[in-house]
Design an enzyme around this catalytic site. Structure first.
Site, short mmCIF file in Angstrom:
data_model
loop_
_atom_site.label_atom_id
_atom_site.label_comp_id
_atom_site.label_asym_id
_atom_site.label_seq_id
_atom_site.Cartn_x
_atom_site.Cartn_y
_atom_site.Cartn_z
N CYS A 236 -1.86 45.55 93.41
CA CYS A 236 -2.91 45.74 94.44
C CYS A 236 -4.27 45.18 94.04
CB CYS A 236 -3.01 47.22 94.80
SG CYS A 236 -1.41 47.91 95.26
N HIS B 292 -11.56 51.78 96.21
CA HIS B 292 -10.13 51.47 96.39
C HIS B 292 -9.52 52.53 97.30
CE1 HIS B 292 -6.37 49.56 95.49
NE2 HIS B 292 -5.85 50.67 94.97
N HIS C 265 -3.21 50.45 103.26
CA HIS C 265 -3.24 49.78 101.97
C HIS C 265 -2.44 48.49 102.08
CE1 HIS C 265 -3.51 48.80 97.92
NE2 HIS C 265 -3.02 49.89 97.33
#
Length: 402
Positions: free
Chosen positions: A162, A293, A328
């Site tokens: 990620c 995040h 996400h």
């Protein structure tokens, strides 16, 4: 050696819009992209919410100006659409001079195609189109993006989970800094696949409802898909009329704590944020907003919060997670959030952290993200975080152009 690196173009496609204008409009109206599964063929349909781009592949071909009969993955289509918007935003500079790099972050490659071929092949070795397997690699979509732009310089793919897209932005910046390139189109792309949903479901970190980043009662994340790219250009190359902001800081770290979990003391996150501020040569007190995040998992938000408390102390800047809007987007998240950071600088806004209700008790109950859209903000520096599996953490610092 280039002293400054300017951002001259941005492009995005996600669950909340097919371009920057739609994205900004939906954020301002607090319209989240989370919803029931429409396009992905999965056993989790009707059970798990996802943040899908609201177009099927044929419609994406039309947006990308590609013949729908072409053998092309959803991953490549999303990347092409966002990268082309970024290129147009930058004034469509000449890319065939060998001095422009294309760097894309990615985690699933063309699995949206190949996972179907695999199922067919297991039933009948003569079934399916074996040529589909040529689209499997992560690098295939990067090559497609570069070809669509006519870029002939360096092309590279980074896959660090990620943090992938954030690391491509760092790579592009360093290549420009050292005079190896004049400009770079950098960011990332990922499409939703059955493999991804099944994998995260096995990890037990998916939310069966709409995620609540940085909330005491957070349960997990909502997976999303999309692409975000920015154009970086060296000082002396960038044209004044197209400068949207400046990339001044970047750093990554790896505390190697666990294959999938962030360290409980936030060591990796702290080192990445501190490193990015050091490169930018600014103090923590100068950060006006942090695009965290903020996945909404119990582990990530606590770890990131501890790291922020360690870095900022009592002077915590405004912060929020835009994953409550986009989901996400995995390897694309650093690119998507880089675009959102530039839009925030341009429009002087701070994004709301949707669905927040209760502060995290383990963080002292004092870390409260912004819950409403804030306008007319004095924004000079924005910090954007992207954390990946295996402890790979990355942070970027964006500065308003002055």
């Amino acid at each position: 050696m280039a002293k400054r690196i300017f951002i001259t173009g941005i492009g995005i496609i996600s669950a909340i819009g097919k371009n920057t204008s739609e994205t900004l409009s939906n954020i301002k109206s607090a319209s989240s992209g989370v919803g029931e599964i429409q396009y992905l063929q999965t056993v989790h349909k009707g059970k798990l919410p996802l943040c899908e781009v609201k177009y099927d592949n044929q419609q994406l071909c039309a947006l990308a100006n590609i013949d729908p009969q072409t053998r092309i993955t959803r991953t490549s289509l999303l990347g092409i659409i966002a990268a082309q918007e970024a290129w147009r935003s930058a004034g469509s500079p000449v890319l065939g001079d060998g001095r422009t790099g294309v760097f894309s972050g990615n985690t699933v490659g063309g699995m949206d195609k190949t996972e179907h071929f695999y199922a067919d092949f297991m039933e009948d070795e003569q079934a399916g189109d074996v040529q589909t397997m040529l689209t499997h690699e992560c690098a295939e979509s990067t090559e497609r993006i570069a070809d669509s732009l006519g870029a002939t310089g360096m092309v590279s793919t980074i896959s660090t989970a990620c943090s992938s897209a954030a690391n491509t932005i760092m790579l592009g910046a360093r290549m420009i800094k050292h005079g190896l390139l004049d400009r770079a189109i950098v960011g990332g792309v990922d499409a939703l696949t059955k493999f991804t949903v099944n994998g995260f479901n096995v990890l037990q970190i998916l939310d069966e409802a709409y995620s609540q980043p940085f909330d005491e009662n957070r349960r997990g994340l909502n997976l999303g898909e999309g692409a975000g790219f920015i154009v970086l250009e060296a000082e002396g190359i960038a044209k004044e009329a197209h400068i949207l902001g400046e990339l001044v800081g970047y750093a990554n770290s790896n505390d190697a704590y666990h294959q999938t979990a962030s360290s409980p003391d936030g060591t990796g996150a702290f080192l990445a944020m501190k490193g990015a501020l050091d490169v930018a040569q600014i103090e923590p007190s100068q950060i006006d907003y942090v695009n965290v995040h903020g996945t909404g998992t119990p582990n990530n938000d606590l770890s990131e919060g501890i790291a922020m408390q360690r870095l900022f102390g009592k002077n915590m800047p405004k912060f929020s997670s835009t994953k409550a809007f986009t989901g996400h987007t995995l390897g694309a998240s650093g690119g998507v959030e880089a675009v959102l950071s530039v839009l925030a600088l341009q429009h002087k806004i701070i994004y709301p952290n949707l669905r927040f209700e209760t502060p995290i008790e383990a963080l002292g109950g004092t870390m409260i993200p912004e819950t409403e859209l804030l306008e007319n903000q004095e924004l000079n520096y924005i910090l954007s975080n992207s954390f990946g599996f295996g402890g790979n953490t990355s942070s970027l610092v964006f500065k308003a152009y002055q």
